[in-house]
Write an enzyme that holds these catalytic residues in place. Structure first.
Site, PDB file in Angstrom:
ATOM      1  N   GLY A  46       0.779  -1.237   0.000  1.00 49.53           N
ATOM      2  CA  GLY A  46       0.000   0.000   0.000  1.00 49.53           C
ATOM      3  C   GLY A  46       0.809   1.284   0.000  1.00 49.53           C
TER       4      GLY A  46
ATOM      5  N   LYS B 223       2.201   2.885  -2.406  1.00 51.03           N
ATOM      6  CA  LYS B 223       1.830   3.821  -3.471  1.00 51.03           C
ATOM      7  C   LYS B 223       0.339   4.169  -3.401  1.00 51.03           C
ATOM      8  CE  LYS B 223       5.872   2.498  -5.882  1.00 51.03           C
ATOM      9  NZ  LYS B 223       6.260   1.449  -4.920  1.00 51.03           N
TER      10      LYS B 223
ATOM     11  N   GLU C 264      -5.097  -5.956  -5.245  1.00 54.24           N
ATOM     12  CA  GLU C 264      -3.974  -6.849  -4.953  1.00 54.24           C
ATOM     13  C   GLU C 264      -4.417  -8.289  -5.220  1.00 54.24           C
ATOM     14  OE1 GLU C 264      -0.681  -6.835  -4.287  1.00 54.24           O
ATOM     15  OE2 GLU C 264      -0.822  -8.995  -4.067  1.00 54.24           O
TER      16      GLU C 264
ATOM     17  N   ASP D 292       2.664  -0.999 -10.625  1.00 59.46           N
ATOM     18  CA  ASP D 292       3.926  -1.138  -9.883  1.00 59.46           C
ATOM     19  C   ASP D 292       4.165  -2.651  -9.861  1.00 59.46           C
ATOM     20  OD1 ASP D 292       6.109  -0.370  -8.335  1.00 59.46           O
ATOM     21  OD2 ASP D 292       5.030  -0.696  -6.474  1.00 59.46           O
TER      22      ASP D 292
ATOM     23  N   CYS E  97      11.037  -2.255  -9.248  1.00 61.87           N
ATOM     24  CA  CYS E  97      12.187  -1.976  -8.373  1.00 61.87           C
ATOM     25  C   CYS E  97      13.307  -2.933  -8.755  1.00 61.87           C
ATOM     26  CB  CYS E  97      11.803  -2.087  -6.901  1.00 61.87           C
ATOM     27  SG  CYS E  97      11.169  -3.686  -6.429  1.00 61.87           S
TER      28      CYS E  97
HETATM   29  N1  SAM Z   1       2.678  -1.003  -5.090  1.00 62.01           N
HETATM   30  C1  SAM Z   1       3.036  -1.701  -3.877  1.00 62.01           C
HETATM   31  C2  SAM Z   1       3.461  -0.706  -2.830  1.00 62.01           C
HETATM   32  O1  SAM Z   1       3.926   0.389  -3.198  1.00 62.01           O
HETATM   33  O2  SAM Z   1       3.312  -0.964  -1.627  1.00 62.01           O
HETATM   34  C3  SAM Z   1       4.080  -2.759  -4.118  1.00 62.01           C
HETATM   35  C4  SAM Z   1       3.669  -3.736  -5.178  1.00 62.01           C
HETATM   36  S1  SAM Z   1       4.759  -5.082  -5.383  1.00 62.01           S
HETATM   37  C5  SAM Z   1       6.082  -4.360  -6.230  1.00 62.01           C
HETATM   38  C6  SAM Z   1       3.954  -6.006  -6.617  1.00 62.01           C
HETATM   39  C7  SAM Z   1       2.673  -6.668  -6.219  1.00 62.01           C
HETATM   40  O3  SAM Z   1       2.168  -7.367  -7.354  1.00 62.01           O
HETATM   41  C8  SAM Z   1       2.785  -7.676  -5.099  1.00 62.01           C
HETATM   42  O4  SAM Z   1       1.954  -7.316  -4.036  1.00 62.01           O
HETATM   43  C9  SAM Z   1       2.328  -8.994  -5.726  1.00 62.01           C
HETATM   44  O5  SAM Z   1       1.545  -9.799  -4.860  1.00 62.01           O
HETATM   45  C10 SAM Z   1       1.502  -8.539  -6.897  1.00 62.01           C
HETATM   46  N2  SAM Z   1       1.424  -9.539  -8.007  1.00 62.01           N
HETATM   47  C11 SAM Z   1       2.056 -10.730  -8.112  1.00 62.01           C
HETATM   48  N3  SAM Z   1       1.679 -11.357  -9.241  1.00 62.01           N
HETATM   49  C12 SAM Z   1       0.814 -10.559  -9.863  1.00 62.01           C
HETATM   50  C13 SAM Z   1       0.077 -10.658 -11.082  1.00 62.01           C
HETATM   51  N4  SAM Z   1       0.177 -11.711 -11.887  1.00 62.01           N
HETATM   52  N5  SAM Z   1      -0.748  -9.646 -11.384  1.00 62.01           N
HETATM   53  C14 SAM Z   1      -0.865  -8.579 -10.575  1.00 62.01           C
HETATM   54  N6  SAM Z   1      -0.183  -8.421  -9.438  1.00 62.01           N
HETATM   55  C15 SAM Z   1       0.645  -9.397  -9.090  1.00 62.01           C
END
Ligand code: SAM
Length: 441
Positions: free
Chosen positions: A112, A114, A132, A177, A230
């Site tokens: 969360g 962003k 999510e 993201d 990232c």
């Molecule tokens: N935006 C978040 C933040 O700022 O706190 C961080 C996001 S993290 C980089 C990426 C997220 O994408 C993870 O929570 C992960 O569970 C989710 N994810 C994993 N596989 C995915 C998929 N196929 N489609 C969409 N989201 C996915």
């Protein structure tokens, strides 16, 4: 494998590799971002919670001491006045350039960081869908959004393809993201470097392209899409951008229009000067951000609004607590929610939260929910408040009953005039209603 990863970094960074390698042994940058939907940056500084060093990335984001402990249990954190986030992680939302009133989708939202930044910028206007895919992570997302007190938001737990099916053409701004190989986090988790593999990088790239397909559909004509990771791998960054531009000729890669970071690596099929990279040498951890505008038309799904309902118990409760009647009310099982604008109905997507959760109907009364008291929307409006000193605040956050007399019924508990929760008075004591899962030790 670590060696293979570091060799690639040498090729990427050339003369700057040594500076990067040195950074790997330095402490992590740490930071926080002020939740301006609850407190101004100026007032936050006056609380003197810790030393704050401004960042050039986001005016609400600050660097804090690397070794600071216990900030998560600080009353200001529990009151939702700030979110712990290293300043460079705020770059993607700065580039998204959210304006009040926008409809925004954060497609990969947990935990969360962003989404809370977007919602702070929206300041209880517009609409944010924070999605999510992972159900456990979605719960963490929900508790962060609740703590920071947002109301005009929906939290969903769905695959992007489900989102695309129900929300085609809804959004002014979409953030992807993306889940990535996380090379920018290797400083934090050095062991993860040993598990690095090109196969994993390539698998991430495939998934990123699929998530972008869904994001594209949810975007309105003229809408803005920001893609961020990232990680450093070009396969997951510039190459994903080039592939996306090739597959969607109506998407234009546009200038990020920011002064921080540096340009990307040269790559066929895209203008690398328009994307932004941040390295540890740039006072951040590793980030990549690209911004697009959609020029093509997009058929959009009709938005179906729920009929506002009546709930005399909620109306009575709101009048006692805030002297206000809620605009829109929705019952979901035994829980009651309210919102300033109409509730949206979805067909197949699991909605974890929409609007403010006011409480649960138990027999003939409404048992309030923490979200009602953390909601920044009606901050300062509570009819009955109890201002706690530092010692009482600590005791309250530990879950203790407070020997404070003179209060009858539900009472908003405040630290330094900021709402931290609620208790129930019987004129002699205040019975603690701070949620068990949030209590400090
Ligand atoms: N935006 C978040 C933040 O700022 O706190 C961080 C996001 S993290 C980089 C990426 C997220 O994408 C993870 O929570 C992960 O569970 C989710 N994810 C994993 N596989 C995915 C998929 N196929 N489609 C969409 N989201 C996915």
């Amino acid at each position: 494998m670590k060696e293979q990863f570091l060799q690639r970094m040498k090729e990427y960074l050339k003369d700057e590799y040594d500076a990067y390698e040195q950074q790997l042994h330095q402490p992590l940058y740490r930071g926080l971002r002020v939740n301006t939907s609850k407190i101004s940056v100026e007032d936050f500084k006056k609380l003197q919670i810790c030393e704050l060093r401004p960042s050039s990335i986001c005016k609400e984001a600050f660097y804090i001491q690397e070794d600071i402990q216990g900030l998560g249990n600080h009353p200001a954190h529990l009151a939702g006045l700030f979110y712990m986030q290293e300043p460079s992680a705020s770059s993607a939302v700065e580039i998204l350039d959210v304006q009040q009133g926008d409809w925004v989708l954060d497609l990969c939202a947990a935990p969360g960081g962003k989404s809370t930044q977007i919602a702070s910028k929206l300041n209880h206007t517009g609409f944010l869908v924070s999605n999510e895919i992972d159900s456990k992570r979605a719960q963490i997302l929900m508790s962060n959004m609740e703590r920071l007190g947002f109301s005009e938001c929906m939290i969903t737990n769905a695959h992007p393809q489900m989102i695309e099916k129900e929300m085609a053409g809804w959004f002014d701004k979409v953030l992807v993201d993306a889940p990535c190989s996380g090379e920018g986090m290797f400083k934090k988790h050095e062991k993860a470097m040993d598990d690095w593999s090109i196969e994993h990088v390539q698998a991430c790239a495939v998934r990123q392209k699929q998530v972008l397909d869904s994001a594209y559909i949810t975007l309105k004509e003229n809408g803005i899409l920001v893609y961020s990771t990232c990680t450093y791998a070009m396969e997951e960054n510039e190459e994903v951008v080039a592939d996306f531009l090739k597959r969607y000729p109506d998407m234009e890669l546009i200038e990020a229009n920011v002064t921080f970071g540096r340009q990307g690596f040269a790559c066929e099929g895209m203008d690398h000067t328009k994307v932004v990279r941040i390295f540890p040498m740039d006072e951040g951890e590793g980030h990549f951000v690209a911004k697009f505008r959609k020029h093509g038309t997009q058929a959009s799904n009709k938005i179906k609004y729920a009929q506002s309902e009546k709930e005399p118990l909620l109306e009575q409760f709101m009048k006692q607590q805030l002297n206000k009647i809620p605009n829109y009310i929705l019952h979901v099982k035994d829980k009651v929610y309210y919102k300033k604008t109409p509730f949206i109905q979805l067909k197949k997507i699991s909605i974890l939260r929409q609007g403010i959760c006011c409480g649960t109907i138990v027999k003939n009364r409404l048992e309030p929910h923490q979200h009602f008291y953390s909601a920044g929307e009606h901050q300062d409006a509570f009819m009955q408040v109890c201002d706690l000193n530092e010692e009482q605040t600590k005791s309250f956050l530990q879950g203790n009953q407070l020997d404070i007399s003179g209060y009858k019924g539900y009472t908003c508990m405040r630290w330094n005039t900021y709402e931290i929760g609620f208790a129930k008075g019987d004129m002699t004591v205040l019975k603690n209603k701070y949620p068990k899962g949030m209590r400090i030790r």
